[in-house]
Design an enzyme around this catalytic site. Structure first.
Site, PDB file in Angstrom:
ATOM      1  N   GLU A  14       1.084  -0.768  14.085  1.00 52.35           N
ATOM      2  CA  GLU A  14       0.113  -0.068  13.235  1.00 52.35           C
ATOM      3  C   GLU A  14      -1.259  -0.146  13.876  1.00 52.35           C
ATOM      4  O   GLU A  14      -1.641  -1.191  14.399  1.00 52.35           O
ATOM      5  CB  GLU A  14       0.022  -0.678  11.820  1.00 52.35           C
ATOM      6  CG  GLU A  14       1.203  -0.415  10.933  1.00 52.35           C
ATOM      7  CD  GLU A  14       1.008  -0.888   9.476  1.00 52.35           C
ATOM      8  OE1 GLU A  14      -0.151  -0.929   9.008  1.00 52.35           O
ATOM      9  OE2 GLU A  14       2.015  -1.206   8.845  1.00 52.35           O
ATOM     10  N   TYR A  70      -6.339  -3.190  12.899  1.00 57.48           N
ATOM     11  CA  TYR A  70      -7.202  -2.107  12.409  1.00 57.48           C
ATOM     12  C   TYR A  70      -8.640  -2.210  12.901  1.00 57.48           C
ATOM     13  O   TYR A  70      -9.560  -1.892  12.172  1.00 57.48           O
ATOM     14  CB  TYR A  70      -7.110  -2.036  10.881  1.00 57.48           C
ATOM     15  CG  TYR A  70      -5.818  -1.356  10.474  1.00 57.48           C
ATOM     16  CD1 TYR A  70      -5.706   0.031  10.538  1.00 57.48           C
ATOM     17  CD2 TYR A  70      -4.703  -2.091  10.095  1.00 57.48           C
ATOM     18  CE1 TYR A  70      -4.515   0.668  10.211  1.00 57.48           C
ATOM     19  CE2 TYR A  70      -3.506  -1.459   9.770  1.00 57.48           C
ATOM     20  CZ  TYR A  70      -3.423  -0.079   9.832  1.00 57.48           C
ATOM     21  OH  TYR A  70      -2.258   0.556   9.524  1.00 57.48           O
ATOM     22  N   LYS A 108      -4.185   7.943   6.601  1.00 49.34           N
ATOM     23  CA  LYS A 108      -4.131   7.617   8.035  1.00 49.34           C
ATOM     24  C   LYS A 108      -3.106   8.462   8.775  1.00 49.34           C
ATOM     25  O   LYS A 108      -2.857   8.249   9.961  1.00 49.34           O
ATOM     26  CB  LYS A 108      -3.834   6.127   8.226  1.00 49.34           C
ATOM     27  CG  LYS A 108      -4.980   5.237   7.730  1.00 49.34           C
ATOM     28  CD  LYS A 108      -4.858   3.810   8.177  1.00 49.34           C
ATOM     29  CE  LYS A 108      -5.918   2.943   7.527  1.00 49.34           C
ATOM     30  NZ  LYS A 108      -5.726   2.762   6.076  1.00 49.34           N
ATOM     31  N   ASN A 126       6.973  -7.323   6.945  1.00 45.43           N
ATOM     32  CA  ASN A 126       5.742  -6.621   7.305  1.00 45.43           C
ATOM     33  C   ASN A 126       4.536  -7.384   6.777  1.00 45.43           C
ATOM     34  O   ASN A 126       4.430  -7.646   5.578  1.00 45.43           O
ATOM     35  CB  ASN A 126       5.712  -5.218   6.701  1.00 45.43           C
ATOM     36  CG  ASN A 126       4.411  -4.501   7.065  1.00 45.43           C
ATOM     37  OD1 ASN A 126       4.202  -4.143   8.230  1.00 45.43           O
ATOM     38  ND2 ASN A 126       3.520  -4.322   6.106  1.00 45.43           N
ATOM     39  N   GLU A 127       3.647  -7.738   7.682  1.00 44.91           N
ATOM     40  CA  GLU A 127       2.382  -8.385   7.350  1.00 44.91           C
ATOM     41  C   GLU A 127       2.532  -9.548   6.379  1.00 44.91           C
ATOM     42  O   GLU A 127       1.856  -9.611   5.347  1.00 44.91           O
ATOM     43  CB  GLU A 127       1.366  -7.347   6.834  1.00 44.91           C
ATOM     44  CG  GLU A 127       1.063  -6.295   7.884  1.00 44.91           C
ATOM     45  CD  GLU A 127      -0.224  -5.514   7.622  1.00 44.91           C
ATOM     46  OE1 GLU A 127      -0.705  -5.532   6.478  1.00 44.91           O
ATOM     47  OE2 GLU A 127      -0.738  -4.908   8.575  1.00 44.91           O
ATOM     48  N   ASP A 130       0.820  -1.213   0.000  1.00 42.01           N
ATOM     49  CA  ASP A 130       0.000   0.000   0.000  1.00 42.01           C
ATOM     50  C   ASP A 130       0.855   1.265   0.000  1.00 42.01           C
ATOM     51  O   ASP A 130       0.656   2.150   0.818  1.00 42.01           O
ATOM     52  CB  ASP A 130      -0.901  -0.066   1.252  1.00 42.01           C
ATOM     53  CG  ASP A 130      -1.876   1.083   1.337  1.00 42.01           C
ATOM     54  OD1 ASP A 130      -2.388   1.504   0.289  1.00 42.01           O
ATOM     55  OD2 ASP A 130      -2.135   1.558   2.468  1.00 42.01           O
ATOM     56  N   ASN A 151       0.077  -5.217  13.865  1.00 42.03           N
ATOM     57  CA  ASN A 151      -0.626  -4.226  13.048  1.00 42.03           C
ATOM     58  C   ASN A 151      -2.113  -4.591  13.126  1.00 42.03           C
ATOM     59  O   ASN A 151      -2.494  -5.664  12.656  1.00 42.03           O
ATOM     60  CB  ASN A 151      -0.181  -4.316  11.581  1.00 42.03           C
ATOM     61  CG  ASN A 151       1.276  -3.908  11.365  1.00 42.03           C
ATOM     62  OD1 ASN A 151       1.968  -3.549  12.299  1.00 42.03           O
ATOM     63  ND2 ASN A 151       1.718  -3.965  10.118  1.00 42.03           N
ATOM     64  N   TYR A 186     -10.792  -1.267   9.475  1.00 42.96           N
ATOM     65  CA  TYR A 186     -11.177  -2.307   8.508  1.00 42.96           C
ATOM     66  C   TYR A 186     -12.182  -3.290   9.105  1.00 42.96           C
ATOM     67  O   TYR A 186     -12.906  -3.941   8.368  1.00 42.96           O
ATOM     68  CB  TYR A 186      -9.947  -3.061   7.994  1.00 42.96           C
ATOM     69  CG  TYR A 186      -9.020  -2.195   7.180  1.00 42.96           C
ATOM     70  CD1 TYR A 186      -9.472  -1.536   6.038  1.00 42.96           C
ATOM     71  CD2 TYR A 186      -7.687  -2.023   7.554  1.00 42.96           C
ATOM     72  CE1 TYR A 186      -8.623  -0.729   5.295  1.00 42.96           C
ATOM     73  CE2 TYR A 186      -6.836  -1.224   6.812  1.00 42.96           C
ATOM     74  CZ  TYR A 186      -7.310  -0.570   5.691  1.00 42.96           C
ATOM     75  OH  TYR A 186      -6.471   0.228   4.957  1.00 42.96           O
ATOM     76  N   TRP A 205      -0.394   4.248  12.663  1.00 44.83           N
ATOM     77  CA  TRP A 205      -0.155   4.346  11.219  1.00 44.83           C
ATOM     78  C   TRP A 205      -0.868   5.573  10.734  1.00 44.83           C
ATOM     79  O   TRP A 205      -2.058   5.667  10.912  1.00 44.83           O
ATOM     80  CB  TRP A 205      -0.699   3.088  10.527  1.00 44.83           C
ATOM     81  CG  TRP A 205      -0.297   2.969   9.101  1.00 44.83           C
ATOM     82  CD1 TRP A 205      -1.107   3.083   7.999  1.00 44.83           C
ATOM     83  CD2 TRP A 205       1.014   2.671   8.611  1.00 44.83           C
ATOM     84  NE1 TRP A 205      -0.371   2.877   6.855  1.00 44.83           N
ATOM     85  CE2 TRP A 205       0.928   2.632   7.209  1.00 44.83           C
ATOM     86  CE3 TRP A 205       2.247   2.455   9.229  1.00 44.83           C
ATOM     87  CZ2 TRP A 205       2.042   2.372   6.404  1.00 44.83           C
ATOM     88  CZ3 TRP A 205       3.349   2.198   8.436  1.00 44.83           C
ATOM     89  CH2 TRP A 205       3.222   2.155   7.031  1.00 44.83           C
TER      90      TRP A 205
HETATM   91  C1  BDP Z   1      -1.224  -2.388   6.605  1.00 43.40           C
HETATM   92  C2  BDP Z   1       0.091  -2.149   5.915  1.00 43.40           C
HETATM   93  C3  BDP Z   1       0.325  -0.710   5.519  1.00 43.40           C
HETATM   94  C4  BDP Z   1      -0.949  -0.100   5.025  1.00 43.40           C
HETATM   95  C5  BDP Z   1      -1.967  -0.086   6.155  1.00 43.40           C
HETATM   96  C6  BDP Z   1      -3.304   0.530   5.762  1.00 43.40           C
HETATM   97  O1  BDP Z   1       1.186  -2.651   6.658  1.00 43.40           O
HETATM   98  O2  BDP Z   1       1.344  -0.652   4.566  1.00 43.40           O
HETATM   99  O3  BDP Z   1      -0.775   1.188   4.508  1.00 43.40           O
HETATM  100  O4  BDP Z   1      -2.191  -1.407   6.589  1.00 43.40           O
HETATM  101  O5  BDP Z   1      -4.178  -0.190   5.302  1.00 43.40           O
HETATM  102  O6  BDP Z   1      -1.837  -3.410   5.935  1.00 43.40           O
HETATM  103  O7  BDP Z   1      -3.472   1.722   5.883  1.00 43.40           O
END
Ligand code: BDP
Length: 607
Positions: free
Chosen positions: A515, A477, A579, A420-421, A166, A475, A481, A560
């Site tokens: 994140e 959300y 973000k 990462n992820e 992303d 990370n 999400y 993030w």
């Molecule tokens: C995570 C990623 C990051 C994305 C973020 C997002 O590590 O690179 O920008 O989420 O969705 O999946 O904002």
């Protein structure tokens, strides 16, 4: 090719000639440049500043989105008096792969867009004369590149980048390029390992040179007074009454390394080094034996028009914003940053989690390419693919060797993030992770803690790889999400349940968030809040803060992102990812004031 460890410096024995500025530039969609002699100069160039990403300086889409081979060329005058030493061109990075030609002859090539390499040019150079330098760069992504992605071909044959990540696939000569003069017999590398004994430091050092003459190392304090000296390629330096490097209270010593022949100086190099230890103990991250609380950000090297081009002004502003808000740390998401950023972190006392560009290691269903607008082509999960377990693993290992070689002396580099992820759910991930984690333990002289940023789709109980990590980085959300808007309180409940499960699984390992956050359009205000409003971002930051404050083994929070940043266009992004706690032009959103109040009240050290 030897990995580049030593950041360029002028010393009594070393010289630098800057090669930044305006270069010739040309796209090569048919990859015919080598056959047609572009190695000696480009037939129909436009001018291009170096350093910069090429994408955003153009006004047409074809150029911005260009994927494939492209060329840079310039002329450099090489002084005749440099014949009695090595002359190298140092590229601080070339994104993502490059082949370098001098006066038409190929001198080196390098893969991986975020780490330095040198082209040794003595054999091809015209002394005291003008020399042509041409660089063929390629920005195509694959399952064997870090970062990971694909190239799609449009109906008319045009290639298009399809990143599995992303952030915009900015490319080009994005960092400094310099001509270096060093003596034939020279210092090639050196490392330090700090031990603190009461008020003294014992620093084990090792210097590598390509000759047999004597080596001496002296240490100067910030006033320039010599505080330690040792001779030999390996040894121990003792600094009495040492001033330690601490979070947001940095102290740097100058380590001067010399090769001498009696009274004659053969080579001299220096580096500014902070003395500190980092370890994990009893669910805490300790710096100099004291538990820290990390406050900071996932970041990007990204700015308007410059793209990912090195930008000293933006970097400075980012550090000032981070200091203003009370941060003490950041992660180099999602690739190694320019060395100048690490030197600034050394000086300002930031705890850096140094990340390699292993991003996008996830099956296509879950990557941004598909989420943002297409359908996946991949059938297998990423780690099931055989070439990933062989070729990609080798690329990943080589890149980690380069990263550790480059960054190992920095006091600010306190931990490594190796992925990462990634898809950490599948059993095939286990041997892959074990191989790279073992490698970093072996090659890092300071044995820094290692981890990876865990993806929300691999929660506690399903993740198969956490045993390799020295501390856990999440990370997550919730509130964006999943369980977003009015349902965010349910997200907090789910998150607490997952956190407690992590602690059950890994009762001795500290955990931090690398994140969390919410896309926020600066200037959108709404009462009561809705998603995308500044009020909603404040609420989400508060929700997470309450969670973090409930657990002593949660040792850090890095929302993030520091700033809004550019991504591939798509249905999930409005001219980029929003973000940021700051806008892309580095101005605070409302939530930045909330975090400032919170973070300035939380000390960097717990005791
Ligand atoms: C995570 C990623 C990051 C994305 C973020 C997002 O590590 O690179 O920008 O989420 O969705 O999946 O904002």
């Amino acid at each position: 090719m030897a990995f580049e460890s030593l950041y360029p410096r002028v010393t009594p024995s070393r010289r630098i000639q800057d090669m930044c500025g305006s270069w010739d530039f040309q796209f090569d969609p048919d990859s015919k440049g080598v056959a047609e002699g572009w190695t000696a100069g480009l037939p129909n160039p436009t001018d291009m500043p170096v350093p910069a990403s090429f994408a955003d300086v153009f006004t047409d889409k074809y150029s911005r989105e260009y994927t494939g081979d492209f060329w840079y060329a310039t002329t450099v005058f090489v002084p005749g008096e440099w014949q009695n030493g090595n002359v190298d061109i140092r590229f601080d990075s070339a994104t993502h792969a490059a082949t370098v030609f001098v006066n038409g002859a190929e001198v080196t090539s390098h893969e991986g867009g975020f780490l330095p390499f040198v082209a040794h040019i003595n054999e091809v150079v015209k002394w005291n004369d003008y020399n042509t330098v041409a660089v063929k760069v390629n920005n195509e992504l694959s399952w064997q590149t870090l970062p990971v992605g694909e190239v799609h071909t449009l109906g008319d044959g045009t290639k298009m980048s399809a990143p599995y990540f992303d952030f915009y696939n900015y490319s080009g000569l994005q960092r400094n390029v310099r001509l270096l003069f060093t003596p034939f017999e020279r210092i090639e590398d050196f490392e330090v390992v700090h031990h603190i004994n009461g008020s003294n430091a014992h620093i084990d050092y090792a210097v590598s040179t390509n000759g047999e003459h004597d080596v001496e190392v002296i240490v100067l304090d910030e006033d320039g007074t010599q505080v330690a000296r040792a001779t030999g390629k390996e040894g121990t330096l003792v600094i009495e009454d040492v001033q330690l490097w601490n979070l947001r209270a940095a102290y740097l010593y100058r380590f001067v390394v010399r090769i001498t022949d009696g009274d004659r100086l053969i080579d001299e190099y220096f580096d500014e080094i902070g003395v500190r230890t980092v370890e994990i103990k009893d669910c805490q991250i300790l710096v100099n034996g004291r538990p820290v609380y990390l406050k900071g950000f996932g970041r990007h090297e990204d700015s308007n028009v410059h793209g990912r081009g090195f930008d000293a002004v933006m970097n400075k502003r980012d550090f000032e914003d981070m200091k203003w808000i009370g941060a003490n740390s950041f992660r180099t998401s999602h690739y190694p940053y320019a060395e100048e950023q690490l030197y600034e972190a050394d000086r300002d006392g930031f705890f850096v989690i140094d990340e390699v560009a292993a991003v996008g290691m996830m099956k296509s269903l879950m990557n941004f390419l598909d989420a943002a607008g297409g359908s996946g082509t991949a059938q297998k999960t990423y780690f099931e693919e055989e070439s990933v377990q062989t070729e990609t693993l080798e690329v990943h290992k080589r890149t980690l060797r380069e990263l550790v070689t480059r960054d190992k002396r920095h006091a600010s580099v306190c931990a490594w993030s190796l992925l990462n992820e990634p898809d950490s759910k599948v059993p095939e991930a286990v041997p892959y992770f074990e191989a790279i984690f073992d490698l970093v333990r072996e090659i890092d002289p300071q044995k820094r803690p290692r981890s990876y940023a865990s993806v929300m789709m691999a929660p506690a109980g399903t993740d198969t790889t956490h045993h390799v990590a020295d501390f856990i980085m999440l990370n997550r959300y919730h509130g964006w999400y999943v369980n977003s808007g009015y349902a965010s309180a349910d997200g907090a409940t789910m998150m607490r349940a997952e956190l407690e499960k992590w602690h059950e699984l890994e009762p001795d390992k500290p955990l931090m968030f690398t994140e969390y956050g919410a896309d926020t359009m600066a200037g959108v205000h709404k009462l009561p809040s809705v998603m995308w409003s500044e009020e909603y971002q404040v609420e989400i930051m508060k929700m997470w803060a309450e969670i973090f404050d409930s657990y002593d083994w949660v040792v850090g929070e890095q929302p993030w992102n520091l700033n809004d940043f550019q991504t591939t266009e798509g249905i999930m992004r409005v001219d980029g990812n929003k973000k940021g706690l700051f806008t892309r032009d580095r101005q605070p959103k409302m939530a930045a004031f909330f975090l400032r109040d919170r973070w300035t009240a939380i000390p960097d050290y717990k005791n």
